[in-house]
Every structure is written in structure tokens, then in C-alpha cells.
Design a protein around this motif. Structure first.
Motif, mmCIF file in Angstrom:
data_model
loop_
_atom_site.group_PDB
_atom_site.id
_atom_site.type_symbol
_atom_site.label_atom_id
_atom_site.label_comp_id
_atom_site.label_asym_id
_atom_site.label_seq_id
_atom_site.Cartn_x
_atom_site.Cartn_y
_atom_site.Cartn_z
ATOM 1 N N SER A 180 0.840 -1.193 0.000
ATOM 2 C CA SER A 180 0.000 0.000 0.000
ATOM 3 C C SER A 180 0.871 1.236 0.000
ATOM 4 C CB SER A 180 -0.918 0.010 1.229
ATOM 5 O OG SER A 180 -0.186 0.340 2.395
ATOM 6 N N SER A 202 -4.859 -0.972 -3.557
ATOM 7 C CA SER A 202 -5.602 -0.852 -4.817
ATOM 8 C C SER A 202 -5.192 -2.008 -5.725
ATOM 9 C CB SER A 202 -5.295 0.487 -5.484
ATOM 10 O OG SER A 202 -5.995 0.618 -6.699
ATOM 11 N N SER A 208 -10.521 -1.798 -4.363
ATOM 12 C CA SER A 208 -9.508 -1.652 -3.325
ATOM 13 C C SER A 208 -10.095 -2.054 -1.981
ATOM 14 C CB SER A 208 -9.007 -0.203 -3.273
ATOM 15 O OG SER A 208 -10.078 0.677 -2.966
#
Length: 348
Positions: A180, A202, A208
Motif C-alpha cells: 500500500s 488498490s 480496493s
């Protein structure tokens, strides 16, 4: 040790303005009746959930909040202006507790949700209300009522989809940094993470999920040892747990085998809340890079066999990101299936 996801604040609503003692005095009306106006109401204090916040760190430095007082009433039956309300923003997922009564006042779970925590005092009555056939010139008015004052405890239970759990130095911060945009502090000593970090993973455009790096646990955490139950509570709202284990415990780290580490964490979860053990939990054997490539699978399978593990498990090296992305794709697919199942159930 206090965490930034817990805070105690004092909120005070504004007092009501005082009523006015006044009499009408105009040309040709020297002895007019009472015309003192009422005081304005004091401002109230509201908490508002804001999805752009994810910790209570701001309340470390500012702990007292007071709304505006109402203005006093005036002559000519003029009412005092009400005090402005005070709005305090808190993260989504904040539980608000009255410290004096230990009562849960509210749980802010949606962006924009508002909670009244201290009501402003009512304005006092002016003397125009006390005129009677007996007393034509009352010199009586009421003071405004005081605003409510409360000491509040704020507790943030993170609204994350995935919770990472494991002993200190298992590599949770390294993993969340690898998958992330979060950049938690990473170092080789226990309790590097002193409060949960949130990261948004995502997988592809518009798909996500949120992952929470929960600080490392130690044995006795359910009874408050180490940083104790302040960490365990963050797991309660997650939909999936990733249980990270150091496949090769380093010297100076946790002095127990990987399988024993898993069992120890399971005991802490059960002591704190048996429902946590019922959550989906996948095992992630981390730091595979410390083994020779031909040893990795053999060591991993031996740990799985010792545990009798029947759910999903993965072998990764978080520091090099090797094996981390397949986990994230599997998590996204898992949540997609959950949504589909929930939709089908609602249509039945």
C-alpha cells in the motif's frame, strides 16, 4: 502507555445568556411596562465523523473544548443571540463514552454522522414575562442555565477490511508498506508500531480495500500485558485476519517456534473475544528470504503439518515483496464473493 487511538477530552457547552430587566422609556410614555428580552441559548458541542481522519492523535495536545455562550437579553424585548455550536471532527469508527457514568453515548460509523455530546444551556427569561395584574413593574429576570459539561473517552476501533496480527517483528509493518501507500516506521525491535497504521490496497481501478497494521502482540495481551487489549480491540471490525509468522525466528526475537507463535496468538484472541477465532484467518509465513530457496517449501509445509492448518496459507518475503501480491488479489476476490453472497441472501 497511551495510544493515539484513545483520547480523553473535556467538552463544555455554552451557558445560556441572562434575561434582561428593562422598561419601556419613550417620549410621552415615561412609565412604560417591562420590556427586558430573553437571553440566547448557549451553543452545543457536536462530534462529527470524518472519513479523512484515521487516528485521534490531534487530541493529545488539545483536550478541552467549549462552545460559545449565549448573549444576554436586551431592552425593547430584544432577545440575545444564541451561541454558535462547536463541531469537533473525529475518525469514522469512534466510540464515545461518558467517563463519569461509563455509558456509551454513541458510535460514529458513517462519514458525516453527528452526535450531540453536550447541550447548550437555555437562555434566561427577561422581566417582560413576569408582568402581572399585581406587579406591573417586575424587577425580576432569570439567569441563563449552564451548558452541559462532560468528560468523554474516545475509542477508535479501526474500520479496516483486513487486520494484520502477529508477534512483534513478524513483519506486519513491512508487509503493509509493500502493498500500500502507507509508510509505517520499520525497525528491528519490539513494539515499533505504537498505534495502528491504515493502508489502502488498490488491486485495480475502483477495486480496493483497507488493511490495518495492528501493533504486535505478546503473551498475556488479553489481560493487558504489553500494550494489551488496546490492540486486540482493533481486530473486532475487520472482515479478514492475516496472521503473520516469522518462519525463522531471529536471535533476540521471539523465542518460540513458528507453530508455537501461532498457538500463543490464538490463545490471546480467545481470551479477549472467542468470536475473533471464528473470523476468516489466513496464515502468512514471512521472511522466506532467510532460507535457501530449496528449503523454503519444506520448512513451510512442516509448520503447516505441525499446526494441522486447513485454511489458506502463504509463503512470502515482505521486505522484497516476493509473494505478497497474490495474497492481495486473493483478498479482493474473497471480498467480491462475500458481496455476491450477501446480495444473493438479500434477494431470497
Amino acid at each position: 502507555m497511551k495510544l493515539v487511538d484513545e483520547a480523553e477530552i473535556l467538552v463544555t457547552a455554552g451557558d445560556g445568556g441572562n434575561g434582561c430587566i428593562g422598561f419601556r422609556r419613550e417620549k410621552f410614555i415615561p412609565l412604560g411596562g417591562p420590556d427586558g428580552g430573553d437571553g440566547g441559548a448557549g451553543g452545543s458541542v457536536w462530534l462529527v465523523a470524518d472519513e479523512n481522519l484515521n487516528t485521534l492523535v490531534d487530541f493529545r495536545h488539545e483536550t478541552k473544548f467549549k462552545a460559545q455562550r449565549g448573549e444576554n437579553g436586551m431592552g425593547r424585548q430584544a432577545y440575545g443571540k444564541g451561541g454558535s455550536d462547536l463541531t469537533i471532527t473525529v475518525p469514522v469508527g469512534t466510540v464515545v463514552i461518558n467517563v463519569d457514568t461509563d455509558e456509551v453515548i454513541g458510535d460514529l460509523t458513517r462519514h458525516g454522522e453527528r452526535l450531540l455530546v453536550a447541550k447548550g444551556g437555555k437562555g434566561g427569561l427577561g422581566n417582560m414575562h413576569f408582568k402581572s395584574s399585581i406587579n406591573r413593574s417586575p424587577r425580576k429576570a432569570l439567569p441563563g442555565l449552564p451548558g452541559e459539561e462532560r468528560t468523554l473517552k474516545l475509542e477508535l476501533k479501526l474500520l479496516a477490511d483486513v487486520g494484520l496480527l502477529g508477534f512483534p517483528n513478524a513483519g506486519k509493518s513491512t508487509l503493509i508498506r509493500a502493498v500500500s501507500a502507507a509508510t509505517p516506521k520499520v525497525a528491528d525491535y519490539p513494539f515499533t508500531t505504537l498505534y495502528p497504521n491504515l493502508g489502502v490496497v488498490s488491486v485495480e481501478p475502483h477495486r480496493s480495500f483497507v488493511i490495518a497494521d495492528i501493533p504486535g502482540l505478546i503473551e498475556g495481551a488479553a489481560e493487558g500485558a504489553g500494550l494489551g487489549t488496546q490492540f486486540l480491540k482493533h481486530l473486532q471490525r475487520t472482515r479478514l485476519l492475516l496472521h503473520l509468522v516469522d518462519i525463522v525466528p531471529m536471535e533476540g526475537g521471539v523465542e518460540m517456534s513458528p507453530a508455537d507463535q501461532v498457538r500463543a496468538i490464538e490463545r490471546e484472541l480467545e481470551r479477549h473475544d472467542p468470536e475473533l477465532l471464528k473470523k476468516p484467518r489466513w496464515l502468512v509465513l514471512n521472511k522466506a528470504d532467510l532460507l535457501l530457496e530449496e528449503e523454503q517449501k519444506e520448512v513451510a509445509e512442516a509448520i503447516i503439518a505441525e499446526l494441522g492448518w486447513t485454511d489458506r496459507w502463504y509463503l512470502v518475503s515482505a521486505i522484497s515483496r516476493e509473494g505478497t501480491w497474490p495474497i492481495m488479489k486473493d483478498i479482493m476476490a474473497f471480498f467480491d464473493r462475500q458481496r455476491e453472497d450477501a446480495l444473493e441472501a438479500s434477494q431470497q
